[in-house]
Design an enzyme around this catalytic site. Structure first.
Site, PDB file in Angstrom:
ATOM      1  CB  CYS A 274      -0.913   0.044   1.229  1.00  0.00           C
ATOM      2  SG  CYS A 274      -2.116  -1.273   1.287  1.00  0.00           S
TER       3      CYS A 274
ATOM      4  CG  HIS B 269      -1.582   2.829   4.724  1.00  0.00           C
ATOM      5  ND1 HIS B 269      -1.496   1.569   4.199  1.00  0.00           N
ATOM      6  CD2 HIS B 269      -0.931   2.781   5.922  1.00  0.00           C
ATOM      7  CE1 HIS B 269      -0.854   0.778   5.032  1.00  0.00           C
ATOM      8  NE2 HIS B 269      -0.491   1.490   6.089  1.00  0.00           N
TER       9      HIS B 269
HETATM   10 CA   LIG Z   1      -3.019  -2.439  -0.760  1.00  0.00          CA
END
Ligand SMILES: [Ca+2]
Ligand SMILES: *[C@@H]1O[C@H](CO)[C@@H](O)[C@H](O)[C@H]1NC(C)=O
Ligand SMILES: *[C@@H]1O[C@H](CO)[C@@H](O)[C@H](O)[C@H]1NC(C)=O
Ligand SMILES: *[C@@H]1O[C@H](CO)[C@@H](O)[C@H](O)[C@H]1NC(C)=O
Ligand SMILES: *[C@@H]1O[C@H](CO)[C@@H](O)[C@H](O)[C@H]1NC(C)=O
Ligand SMILES: *[C@@H]1O[C@H](CO)[C@@H](O)[C@H](O)[C@H]1NC(C)=O
Length: 480
Positions: free
Chosen positions: A51, A107
């Protein structure tokens, strides 16, 4: 033009209908397929394998090794986030008059205010700051509620509502409140189909017969993803904006085969350096592309997630705030390539070069590069891996394809692997001993890239005083 960037989370190569149909996958994405069929499918598209690095690369136009994200994702207790000395794409677009809005998963760090998306170019943010959370309650594993509306602060208002619906409704709100005389940049960073697995009952119907519980849950979440994009498209149509919208769809990394995702026939999983980790689903749709409305359009040329930044800048005719920002980019402007008017200048991708991930503390330097270090580079037809390429290194068919058998990882303890990715895209034949000159050349390339890298941010910067659940129940920055 309006630009809508839809980022799916952990959607595997074999989890989109147009790939799945020929690879034994039961996935169903009729709406995404129809957009792709009438747009341009990127057949040779790569992201990073997890990510934060992909998200960082997308928003900075730089490779993960130049933004300190070579090691792992950003964890909730980590002080550092996406380094602040980068000018993010939404900052450039705001400067060019765009209304820049982000919905969904960030994130990229939140220890202090300066790391937050709405301090980094997004005028509005509505979503969560960590890497995963419950789709209904918005609780993270650490127990805090992770949901923030940048206009009003942390909120419990979406409690109990599945996030696909929450995000689609927010998109509707953004679109209906948008001043139509201005362009919109909407970054729809969806949670689906990342774990924790599960979806509202209505999405399970087509998958009733699938025995494997995780796969069934996962495919239901992919169906919710498809419906979300369908609905957001209809909101753009209702607002009269669709005919002037460039829609980009991408996953952030390969499918996690332990959490229902699938990359068959490619090798490996999310978080590996094999194709299953990095070879990504992506397509572009919109009249600006100039491709006809019928027939399949596949682009075979190499494209990396860092290319979106300069490509979007070109498509929107946005001038860089400063020329030096443009010089810092690793991404290539591929706008003319997408429109079939030029040949891609990209011939190489560094998937990672992670000095923290090593197979031994004792260096084994060959042609200037320590091959115990986890690294992976693609250069024209070759792909070289060093160190530990990740633990799920086999070939995993989708659970619903009972006729297929998994093949296990047979790499042994080799610290150098070479594949001819053109003639052997499934990475079945390790050929380093046959092509020593290629190995030498690629190790020298890695040594060169290493000399340009920034030190990785890491768990070493974890803060023991980090707060992942404030007394009022919410997550927010804990430092000034
Ligand atoms: Ca991901
Ligand atoms: C999409 O719209 C339909 C029809 O209004 C609605 O039933 C469905 O819940 C919506 N789904 C999402 C994810 O927005
Ligand atoms: C990368 O460069 C640094 C600094 O020169 C060096 O210490 C390190 O060993 C190099 N890493 C690899 C994998 O060769
Ligand atoms: C190195 O990476 C692999 C795969 O990404 C992972 O399984 C392993 O735990 C990592 N090791 C370290 C020391 O970070
Ligand atoms: C790899 O190395 C480890 C430790 O040296 C050893 O235990 C293991 O058997 C080796 N595996 C293979 C496949 O050679
Ligand atoms: C959030 O709302 C739910 C449902 O109303 C409630 O049970 C929960 O206690 C609320 N949490 C906070 C922190 O207000």
């Amino acid at each position: 033009p309006h630009v809508v960037f839809v980022l799916a989370d952990d959607l595997g190569y074999n989890d989109i209908g147009y790939n799945g149909r020929s690879h034994h996958s039961a996935t169903r994405t009729p709406f995404l397929d129809s957009l792709a069929r009438n747009g341009m499918i990127l057949k040779n598209y790569y992201t990073h394998s997890v990510c934060s690095p992909t998200r960082g690369s997308l928003l900075t136009g730089r490779n993960r090794i130049h933004i300190g994200l070579q090691h792992d994702c950003i964890h909730g207790t980590q002080i550092e986030g996406l380094p602040l000395d980068n000018v993010l794409l939404p900052e450039q677009l705001t400067h060019c008059g765009y209304n820049t809005q982000m919905i969904g998963k960030w994130h990229l760090g939140f220890s202090s205010e300066s790391y937050l998306p709405w301090k980094r170019g997004f005028r509005g943010f509505y979503g969560f700051l960590t890497g995963s959370e419950n789709y209904w309650s918005k609780h993270t594993n650490a127990g805090g509620i992770d949901f923030t509306d940048s206009d009003h602060g942390p909120t419990n208002a979406t409690w109990g509502k599945f996030s696909s619906l929450v995000y689609a409704e927010r998109a509707k709100h953004v679109i209906s409140n948008h001043d139509k005389s201005k362009p919109l940049f909407l970054f729809l960073s969806l949670q689906t189909p990342h774990s924790p697995l599960g979806a509202p009952a209505k999405y399970y119907k087509p998958f009733r017969k699938i025995k494997d519980k995780k796969r069934k849950q996962y495919l239901s979440m992919v169906a919710a993803l498809d419906e979300t994009v369908r609905n957001v498209t209809s909101y753009l149509q209702d607002a009269g904006m669709w005919s002037d919208t460039l829609l980009i769809f991408s996953t952030d990394n390969g499918g996690n085969v332990n959490e229902g995702g699938n990359n068959w026939p490619y090798r490996g999983s999310k978080n590996t350096m094999y194709e299953g980790g990095n070879k990504a689903v992506g397509f572009v749709h919109g009249p600006l592309l100039g491709v006809g409305s019928r027939g399949h359009h596949n682009m075979e040329q190499l494209f990396h997630v860092s290319d979106w930044y300069p490509t979007i800048m070109e498509a929107t005719k946005c001038q860089y705030i400063a020329e030096e920002h443009k010089r810092k980019l690793d991404g290539y402007n591929q706008w003319d390539v997408l429109r079939g008017r030029a040949v891609s200048q990209r011939y190489e991708i560094v998937h990672t070069l992670d000095p923290i991930n090593r197979t031994s503390e004792v260096a084994d330097v060959q042609y200037g590069f320590d091959v115990n270090v986890q690294a992976a580079i693609m250069n024209e037809r070759w792909k070289l891996l060093t160190g530990n390429p990740g633990c799920m290194g086999g070939w995993y068919p989708p659970a619903e394809a009972k006729e297929l058998v998994a093949a296990i990882d047979i790499r042994g303890n080799k610290t150098i692997q070479l594949y001819d990715i053109v003639s052997d895209p499934l990475e079945q034949y390790e050929v380093s001993s046959l092509y020593p000159a290629v190995v030498k050349e690629l190790l020298e390339r890695l040594a060169y890239h290493n000399s340009t890298a920034r030190p990785p941010i890491s768990r070493a910067s974890d803060d023991k005083n980090a707060c992942l659940r404030w007394a009022d129940g919410y997550i927010r920055p804990w430092r000034n």
